[in-house]
Design a protein around this motif. Structure first.
Motif, PDB file in Angstrom:
ATOM      1  N   ASP A  47       4.001  -0.446  -4.890  1.00  0.00           N
ATOM      2  CA  ASP A  47       5.105  -0.102  -5.392  1.00  0.00           C
ATOM      3  C   ASP A  47       5.135   1.437  -5.804  1.00  0.00           C
ATOM      4  N   GLU A  56      11.554   1.554   1.368  1.00  0.00           N
ATOM      5  CA  GLU A  56      11.436   0.385   0.861  1.00  0.00           C
ATOM      6  C   GLU A  56      10.461  -0.373   1.495  1.00  0.00           C
ATOM      7  N   PRO A  57      10.187  -1.525   1.022  1.00  0.00           N
ATOM      8  CA  PRO A  57       9.037  -2.295   1.801  1.00  0.00           C
ATOM      9  C   PRO A  57       9.429  -2.573   3.267  1.00  0.00           C
ATOM     10  N   ASN A  58      10.552  -2.861   3.555  1.00  0.00           N
ATOM     11  CA  ASN A  58      10.994  -3.070   4.896  1.00  0.00           C
ATOM     12  C   ASN A  58      10.903  -2.019   5.901  1.00  0.00           C
ATOM     13  N   ASP A  59      10.776  -0.705   5.446  1.00  0.00           N
ATOM     14  CA  ASP A  59      10.434   0.455   6.094  1.00  0.00           C
ATOM     15  C   ASP A  59       9.090   0.606   6.926  1.00  0.00           C
ATOM     16  N   GLN A  61       5.951  -0.182   9.033  1.00  0.00           N
ATOM     17  CA  GLN A  61       5.868  -0.665  10.269  1.00  0.00           C
ATOM     18  C   GLN A  61       4.477  -1.308  10.574  1.00  0.00           C
TER      19      GLN A  61
END
Length: 73
Positions: A47, A56-59, A61
């Motif tokens: 975090d 953000e976590p979704n960034d 890959q």
């Protein structure tokens, strides 16, 4: 490509976010570590690294995870 790198194979636990870019070397967007025999707070370190990188976590890959020392010959 944004890579979340996690290394917990020693008493110095570290997390870094690296971004692949054109050129000879990737760019480290953030890095954080914690040292000591206490409990590992992996999600807190992840975090913190994400916040420092402005991500953000979704960034993320790709994950790179250190599994520790291998067997000796």
């Amino acid at each position: 490509m944004k890579i979340l790198a996690i290394e917990f194979s020693s008493s110095r636990r570290s997390v870094a976010i690296v971004e692949e870019q054109s050129g000879p070397a990737p760019m480290t967007r953030s890095a954080t570590s914690e040292t000591g025999p206490g409990a590992v707070h992996a999600l807190r370190l992840v975090d913190r690294a994400l916040k420092e990188a402005g991500l953000e976590p979704n960034d993320i890959q790709c994950l790179a995870i250190g599994l520790g020392p291998g067997s000796s010959p």
